[in-house]
Write an enzyme that holds these catalytic residues in place. Structure first.
Site, short mmCIF file in Angstrom:
data_model
loop_
_atom_site.label_atom_id
_atom_site.label_comp_id
_atom_site.label_asym_id
_atom_site.label_seq_id
_atom_site.Cartn_x
_atom_site.Cartn_y
_atom_site.Cartn_z
N GLU A 132 0.84 -1.21 0.00
CA GLU A 132 0.00 0.00 0.00
C GLU A 132 0.87 1.26 0.00
O GLU A 132 0.54 2.25 -0.65
CB GLU A 132 -0.96 0.00 1.19
CG GLU A 132 -2.05 -1.10 1.14
CD GLU A 132 -2.88 -1.09 -0.14
OE1 GLU A 132 -3.04 -0.04 -0.78
OE2 GLU A 132 -3.38 -2.18 -0.52
N HIS A 135 1.98 2.04 -3.45
CA HIS A 135 0.98 2.82 -4.18
C HIS A 135 1.07 4.30 -3.79
O HIS A 135 0.99 5.18 -4.64
CB HIS A 135 -0.43 2.32 -3.87
CG HIS A 135 -0.79 1.03 -4.55
ND1 HIS A 135 -0.50 0.78 -5.87
CD2 HIS A 135 -1.44 -0.07 -4.09
CE1 HIS A 135 -0.95 -0.43 -6.19
NE2 HIS A 135 -1.52 -0.97 -5.13
N HIS A 141 0.46 -1.75 -9.96
CA HIS A 141 0.72 -3.18 -9.84
C HIS A 141 1.78 -3.65 -10.82
O HIS A 141 1.89 -3.16 -11.94
CB HIS A 141 -0.57 -3.98 -10.03
CG HIS A 141 -1.48 -3.84 -8.85
ND1 HIS A 141 -2.83 -4.00 -8.93
CD2 HIS A 141 -1.21 -3.54 -7.55
CE1 HIS A 141 -3.36 -3.81 -7.74
NE2 HIS A 141 -2.40 -3.52 -6.88
N CYS A 142 2.56 -4.61 -10.36
CA CYS A 142 3.72 -5.08 -11.11
C CYS A 142 3.46 -6.53 -11.53
O CYS A 142 2.80 -7.28 -10.82
CB CYS A 142 4.94 -4.99 -10.19
SG CYS A 142 6.44 -5.64 -10.90
N CYS A 147 7.47 -9.75 -6.88
CA CYS A 147 7.48 -8.36 -6.43
C CYS A 147 6.31 -8.08 -5.49
O CYS A 147 5.20 -8.54 -5.70
CB CYS A 147 7.41 -7.42 -7.63
SG CYS A 147 7.37 -5.68 -7.17
N CYS A 166 10.75 -5.54 -6.75
CA CYS A 166 11.61 -6.04 -7.81
C CYS A 166 12.54 -4.89 -8.23
O CYS A 166 12.37 -3.75 -7.79
CB CYS A 166 10.78 -6.51 -9.01
SG CYS A 166 10.00 -5.16 -9.90
#
Ligand SMILES: [Zn+2]
Ligand SMILES: [Zn+2]
Lengths: 178, 445
Positions: A132, A135, A141-142, A147, A166
């Site tokens: 969080e 963000h 998102h990866c 990750c 990552c």
């Protein structure tokens, strides 16, 4: 070092591993991490028919309690959280914004009928808090399997990823402090 | 990869805000609109990869907006948001070409799956590849279609029992859609915020079923390299659906009975007790009472699960649903195969109505899918349907006039859901005569 990240275990919720969360955050994020004590009335955010608390409203209150402009704040609660259209959320944040909140409710083994496992709960909480905050630092998102910014919609997915970023995500976080 | 664009249309600010944040975090470029007019205005600025439309909005409703959106962008990928109570309208939206629908409150996992499927389908369509997967793998469960009195009765029962927490047994021939009913019970129950976990007890060998249901610890048996949660555990908070419950072994019956009584169990190879709070819904096509009599099914387990029964009629007893179902499957596969929707020739419709459908709705679905694969042109012909009609019901030319009349009246009544006035009009006789014939032939309406 950038502006500080304030970590608030809400309303006196103090799991035995609270300090370890702070240590892990300090090791993962290139920002000073400060623990603060925050208490406020959660009842206005409670939806009795769902037996859950409204994450977005909670987030707005956290924002008002930000101790220092320019900093970030993440609240940690043991209450179950929702946003109106979804059944539940593990946590919520504002992309590139100052506030985030994480619920440990569905991170507990007990929520799935399993014996308590504090170590696992700590690991999951760390991942969700880092996620969080990621963000809040502007990361989306990866796709990297390991990750921490990988999206997870159920708890086993949280277990599959690591607690760290990552290389790509780490570089992006570092670029912000530079 | 270009940043994907999504448009969220919902009159509720909190829903727009939540979804906006959710999709931004997922890397989308998000726009929102509070009504249809605003949405159409935004669309003029350029195409969106996905448009999420709330069905119920003041002013222009979701259905109308969907139509208007298509006029602007024929290939728009639309996902409908709906309350469970309006699922029928959502189904209508699917027929108009919406990609899928989600019922509020939406499970985060469903949301992420539907969106990913939509993007995947879009990519495939853009590469001009034909989708070979079945829609059932691409989307949420099929809605229940059934205007016939028998299915309406089932749906009434379903609504009554869904709100309670009692165990339900769904009975009916194979292919009648028992899992669909189980999912509908779950979706309308207070447990809908938690998962429904389905296990087909008949298709899994006994040794595997045990670990499937109860889970196992690492090293519990050869090949158990990891600890794995069982389905009972995964259903905690939600619903456990055991299909083909009549097929489980005597040993499993004992184990299952114990779990139902205590809500506790241990994983294979483990000694820790696990608790699971679930609602049990099971299904079978077996005659459970006979199995109990033959001592193949434990009486105590029978009484434990047989709290509330929903009996699903075979398709031949709800003939009025055959054509609506067939048309629904055409829509479904047209979307999957990226084909324009096809129609049935009158002969094809007649043969579908006359056939006995021993495999029920599943057989109908398979027949339609196959017909759409082999069929040429915009119409599905009698010859595209592999239905061995002659073996199933006597050839009309061998029937007496009376038998033929009886068969015909039966069929017309079924098509009109037992409505005598409508059926009499079609048969061009008056209602009194039709009543008389119904009585004489012992037909049921
Ligand atoms: Zn996230
Ligand atoms: Zn990453």
């Amino acid at each position: 070092m950038g502006p500080p990240v304030f970590v608030a275990f809400l309303n006196g919720y103090t799991p035995p591993w609270a300090d370890q969360v702070i240590e892990r955050l300090a090791a993962t994020l290139p920002y000073p991490i400060r623990r603060v004590d925050l208490r406020f009335d959660l009842r206005p955010y409670y939806a009795p028919e769902r037996r859950q608390h409204h994450a977005t409203l909670l987030l707005a209150t956290l924002l008002r309690h930000l101790p220092e402009p320019g900093g970030k704040i993440v609240g940690i609660t043991c209450e179950d959280l929702f946003i109106p259209v979804l059944t539940f959320v593990f946590g919520q944040s504002q992309l590139d914004g100052p506030a985030a909140v994480v619920s440990t409710y569905r991170l507990h083994n007990e929520s799935y009928g399993l014996p308590a496992d504090e170590e696992l709960l700590r690991a999951r909480t760390v991942k969700e808090v880092v996620h969080e905050l990621g963000h809040a630092f502007g990361l989306v998102h990866c796709r990297d399997q390991r990750c921490v910014m990988r999206a997870s919609t159920y708890v086993e997915e949280v277990d599959l990823k690591d607690a760290g970023f990552c290389d790509t995500c780490r570089t992006m976080i570092a670029a912000r402090t530079a | 990869m270009n940043q994907r664009k999504i448009l969220i249309v919902d009159d509720e600010l909190s829903v727009r805000k939540s979804l906006e944040e959710w999709f931004r975090e997922d890397g989308f470029q998000v726009e929102t609109a509070e009504d249809g007019e605003a949405a159409l205005k935004k669309m003029l600025a350029g195409p969106y990869d996905i448009i999420i439309i709330d069905l119920k909005m003041p002013g222009m409703d979701g259905m109308t907006l969907q139509k208007r959106v298509r006029e602007v962008d024929r290939d728009a990928t639309i996902i409908i948001l709906t309350a469970y109570a309006s699922v029928e309208t959502a189904v209508e939206a699917l027929k108009q070409g919406a990609f899928d629908y989600l019922t509020k409150p939406v499970d985060p996992d469903d949301l992420s799956h539907v969106v990913q499927n939509a993007l995947r389908q879009k990519e495939l369509a853009e590469e001009n590849l034909r989708l070979k997967e079945k829609v059932s793998e691409l989307s949420l469960p099929t809605p229940i279609i059934g205007q016939s009195p028998k299915m309406q009765h089932v749906l009434d029962l379903l609504r009554t029992v869904a709100e309670t927490d009692s165990t339900v047994v769904i009975r009916g021939e194979s292919g009648t859609g028992k899992e669909l009913i189980a999912r509908a019970i779950h979706a309308q129950s207070r447990r809908r915020y938690f998962p429904i976990v389905a296990v087909n007890c008949g298709s899994i060998p006994e040794t595997l079923l045990e670990s499937e249901l109860f889970g196992h610890e690492k090293g519990a048996f050869t090949g158990a390299q990891y600890r794995r949660k069982g389905k009972i555990e995964l259903a905690h908070g939600g619903t456990l659906f055991l299909d083909e419950i009549g097929d489980i072994s005597p040993k499993m019956q004992i184990d299952l009975l114990r779990v139902l009584e205590t809500k506790r169990f241990t994983r294979l190879g483990g000694d820790q007790e696990v608790t699971s709070d679930f609602r049990l819904v099971c299904a079978t096509n077996k005659d459970l009472e006979k199995l109990v009599e033959e001592r193949a099914f434990r009486e105590d387990l029978y009484y434990r699960i047989n709290v509330f029964t929903i009996q699903l009629p075979p398709l031949r007893e709800r003939a009025g649903d055959i054509l609506p179902l067939a048309r629904h499957f055409v829509q479904k596969y047209a979307r999957a195969m990226a084909k324009p929707p096809m129609e049935f020739s009158p002969e094809a419709e007649a043969v579908m109505l006359a056939y006995r459908w021993p495999g029920n709705v599943r057989e109908l679905e398979n027949a339609v899918e196959r017909a759409m694969v082999i069929g040429k042109g915009p119409t599905i012909q009698r010859s595209d349907l592999p239905l061995a009609l002659d073996a199933e019901s006597p050839d009309p030319k061998d029937l007496s006039l009376e038998a033929l009349e009886k068969q015909h009246i039966e069929r017309v009544l079924a098509q009109h859901n037992g409505n005598v006035t409508q059926s009499a009009q079609v048969l061009r006789i008056d209602r009194a005569t039709l009543y008389h014939k119904i009585k004489r032939y012992g037909l049921r309406r």
